[in-house]
Design an enzyme around this catalytic site. Structure first.
Site, PDB file in Angstrom:
ATOM      1  N   MET A  34      49.180  38.454  44.623  1.00 42.82           N
ATOM      2  CA  MET A  34      49.898  37.202  44.875  1.00 42.82           C
ATOM      3  C   MET A  34      51.209  37.171  44.085  1.00 42.82           C
ATOM      4  SD  MET A  34      47.102  34.279  45.513  1.00 42.82           S
ATOM      5  CE  MET A  34      46.771  33.881  43.804  1.00 42.82           C
ATOM      6  N   HIS A  41      48.302  44.084  37.396  1.00 44.45           N
ATOM      7  CA  HIS A  41      48.686  44.500  38.754  1.00 44.45           C
ATOM      8  C   HIS A  41      49.236  45.933  38.735  1.00 44.45           C
ATOM      9  CE1 HIS A  41      49.487  39.991  38.977  1.00 44.45           C
ATOM     10  NE2 HIS A  41      48.623  40.164  39.956  1.00 44.45           N
ATOM     11  N   ASP A 154      38.678  40.032  38.512  1.00 41.82           N
ATOM     12  CA  ASP A 154      38.136  39.060  39.467  1.00 41.82           C
ATOM     13  C   ASP A 154      36.817  39.605  40.005  1.00 41.82           C
ATOM     14  OD1 ASP A 154      40.467  36.950  39.975  1.00 41.82           O
ATOM     15  OD2 ASP A 154      41.341  38.922  39.671  1.00 41.82           O
ATOM     16  N   ARG A 191      48.226  33.300  35.671  1.00 40.90           N
ATOM     17  CA  ARG A 191      48.057  31.909  35.238  1.00 40.90           C
ATOM     18  C   ARG A 191      48.238  31.744  33.723  1.00 40.90           C
ATOM     19  NH1 ARG A 191      44.337  31.664  39.854  1.00 40.90           N
ATOM     20  NH2 ARG A 191      45.181  30.080  41.243  1.00 40.90           N
TER      21      ARG A 191
HETATM   22  P1  AMP Z   1      46.273  38.277  42.010  1.00 46.59           P
HETATM   23  O1  AMP Z   1      47.741  38.511  42.118  1.00 46.59           O
HETATM   24  O2  AMP Z   1      45.868  37.407  40.881  1.00 46.59           O
HETATM   25  O3  AMP Z   1      45.643  37.911  43.331  1.00 46.59           O
HETATM   26  O4  AMP Z   1      45.647  39.706  41.645  1.00 46.59           O
HETATM   27  C1  AMP Z   1      45.880  40.833  42.452  1.00 46.59           C
HETATM   28  C2  AMP Z   1      44.968  41.943  42.001  1.00 46.59           C
HETATM   29  O5  AMP Z   1      45.233  42.272  40.636  1.00 46.59           O
HETATM   30  C3  AMP Z   1      43.482  41.557  42.075  1.00 46.59           C
HETATM   31  O6  AMP Z   1      42.728  42.659  42.557  1.00 46.59           O
HETATM   32  C4  AMP Z   1      43.151  41.258  40.629  1.00 46.59           C
HETATM   33  O7  AMP Z   1      41.795  41.453  40.308  1.00 46.59           O
HETATM   34  C5  AMP Z   1      44.031  42.266  39.915  1.00 46.59           C
HETATM   35  N1  AMP Z   1      44.253  41.850  38.529  1.00 46.59           N
HETATM   36  C6  AMP Z   1      44.719  40.651  38.095  1.00 46.59           C
HETATM   37  N2  AMP Z   1      44.724  40.601  36.747  1.00 46.59           N
HETATM   38  C7  AMP Z   1      44.237  41.796  36.319  1.00 46.59           C
HETATM   39  C8  AMP Z   1      43.983  42.365  35.028  1.00 46.59           C
HETATM   40  N3  AMP Z   1      44.231  41.695  33.900  1.00 46.59           N
HETATM   41  N4  AMP Z   1      43.482  43.615  34.980  1.00 46.59           N
HETATM   42  C9  AMP Z   1      43.215  44.305  36.121  1.00 46.59           C
HETATM   43  N5  AMP Z   1      43.440  43.826  37.358  1.00 46.59           N
HETATM   44  C10 AMP Z   1      43.942  42.602  37.454  1.00 46.59           C
END
Ligand code: AMP
Length: 288
Positions: A34, A41, A154, A191
Site C-alpha cells: 500500500m 517492504h 501480517d 502506521r
Molecule cells: P502494506 O503496505 O502494509 O500492505 O504491506 C505490504 C507488505 O509488506 C505486506 O506483505 C506486509 O506484511 C509487508 N510488511 C509490512 N511491514 C513489514 C515488516 N516490518 N517486515 C516485513 N514485512 C513487512
C-alpha cells in the site's frame, strides 16, 4: 544499464507487460504493497530480486480493506519517494492503479476466506480480510507472478492468503519474509508514522510482551493460557496501550492452541492513541 522502473496505472497495460515477461521465458516476482515504503517492504523486494528474473510491485491503498471509521483518508501516500526507492532496488514494473480502475462502478464480486477472515485482526476489523483477499486475488490474476512476496508482520493476512491461494488453486508460490524491525525492536509499519514521540516509545511494549513470552517459552513453559497471561501482564505495564488481543494460535487456522509444543503463532495487537499496531513471533516446533 537497467531501464528505469515502468509505472503502469491500467489493468490492461499491466497484464500486457506481465504476460510479455512470461512469454520470453523469464520468472516474475510480485510484491503487493500500500506504499509509504519502509525497510520491511524493501526486504520483500530484495527477496523477489534474488529469486526472480523480473520484479513487479504494486502500490494501491485498497479502500475495500478499510472500515468506515478507519484511516483510509489519512493513510500516508508517498508515491514519488516510493517510486525512487523501488527504482533504486531495480524493480522493473510498478503497478499503481486508481480505486476506480480496480473497482469500476458495478463491481460485485468479493473473495472471502470464511472461518479465517473473522479471526485476530478480522475480529476488530470486520470486512478487512475480505478486502485484502479480494484485492490480492485481483492483483494475482493481473500479474500472474511465479512468486508473490508477503511479510510475516501480517501473520493473519498470511494465513488468509495462503488458504485463498490453496482453495482457488492459484498458480503462485507464496513467499513469506521475516519481520523487519527498528533497532529497538519495534516492527516497521507505515502506521508508525502516526505515532508521536511518546507513543513511539510506548509502542515498544508490543515487542517487549513478545520477548517476555519468548523467554518464558524458551525456559519450558508451553501452556498457552499461561503465556497469554504473561503477555497481557506486560502490555498492562504500559497504561497508554489499549490491548486488542494477545493470542496463541495455530498459524494456519488461526484457532487457539492449548499448548505450543507443535509450534504456534504468538500475536498481539494494541492501540496507542488511535493507532492500531500489530506484532507477532512464530514458534517453530522442534525438528521442523
Ligand atoms: P502494506 O503496505 O502494509 O500492505 O504491506 C505490504 C507488505 O509488506 C505486506 O506483505 C506486509 O506484511 C509487508 N510488511 C509490512 N511491514 C513489514 C515488516 N516490518 N517486515 C516485513 N514485512 C513487512
Amino acid at each position: 544499464m537497467k531501464a528505469p522502473v515502468k509505472i503502469i496505472s491500467t489493468i490492461a497495460e499491466m497484464k500486457a507487460a506481465c504476460r510479455e515477461v512470461t512469454r520470453v521465458g523469464k520468472t516474475l516476482g510480485f510484491v503487493p504493497t500500500m506504499g509509504a515504503l519502509h525497510e520491511g517492504h524493501l526486504s520483500l523486494v530484495r527477496a523477489a530480486k534474488s529469486r526472480c528474473d523480473v520484479v513487479a510491485a504494486s502500490i494501491f491503498v485498497n479502500p475495500l480493506q478499510f472500515g468506515p471509521t478507519e484511516d483510509l483518508a489519512k493513510y500516508p501516500r508517498t508515491l514519488e519517494h516510493d517510486t525512487k526507492l523501488l527504482d533504486e532496488l531495480g524493480v522493473d514494473l510498478l503497478f499503481a492503479p486508481s480505486a476506480d480502475e480496480m473497482y469500476p462502478k458495478g463491481a460485485k464480486t468479493y473473495v472471502e476466506v470464511t472461518g479465517l477472515s473473522d479471526k485476530l485482526d478480522g475480529a476488530a476489523r470486520p470486512g478487512h480480510f475480505r478486502g485484502v483477499a479480494t484485492v490480492v486475488a485481483k492483483l494475482l490474476e493481473i500479474v500472474r507472478p511465479d512468486c508473490a512476496f508477503f511479510g510475516q508482520k501480517d501473520a493473519a493476512q498470511v494465513a488468509v492468503l495462503r488458504k485463498m491461494v490453496s482453495d482457488l488453486d492459484l498458480d503462485v508460490e507464496m513467499v513469506v519474509c521475516p519481520i523487519v524491525r527498528e533497532t529497538d525492536g519495534l516492527a516497521m509499519s507505515s502506521r508508525n508514522a502516526y505515532l508521536n514521540t511518546e507513543q513511539r516509545q510506548q509502542a515498544l511494549v508490543l515487542y517487549r510482551s513478545l520477548m517476555r513470552v519468548q523467554s518464558v517459552a524458551d525456559q519450558g513453559e508451553g501452556d498457552a493460557a499461561r503465556l497469554i497471561e504473561i503477555g497481557k501482564q506486560v502490555i498492562a505495564e504500559e497504561p497508554s496501550a489499549r490491548l486488542d488481543y494477545f493470542a496463541v494460535v495455530d498459524p494456519d487456522t488461526l484457532d487457539p492452541v492449548a499448548d505450543i509444543s507443535r509450534g504456534a503463532l504468538v500475536a498481539v495487537a494494541a492501540y496507542l492513541g488511535s493507532t492500531r499496531l500489530i506484532d507477532n513471533i512464530l514458534r517453530i516446533p522442534p525438528g521442523r
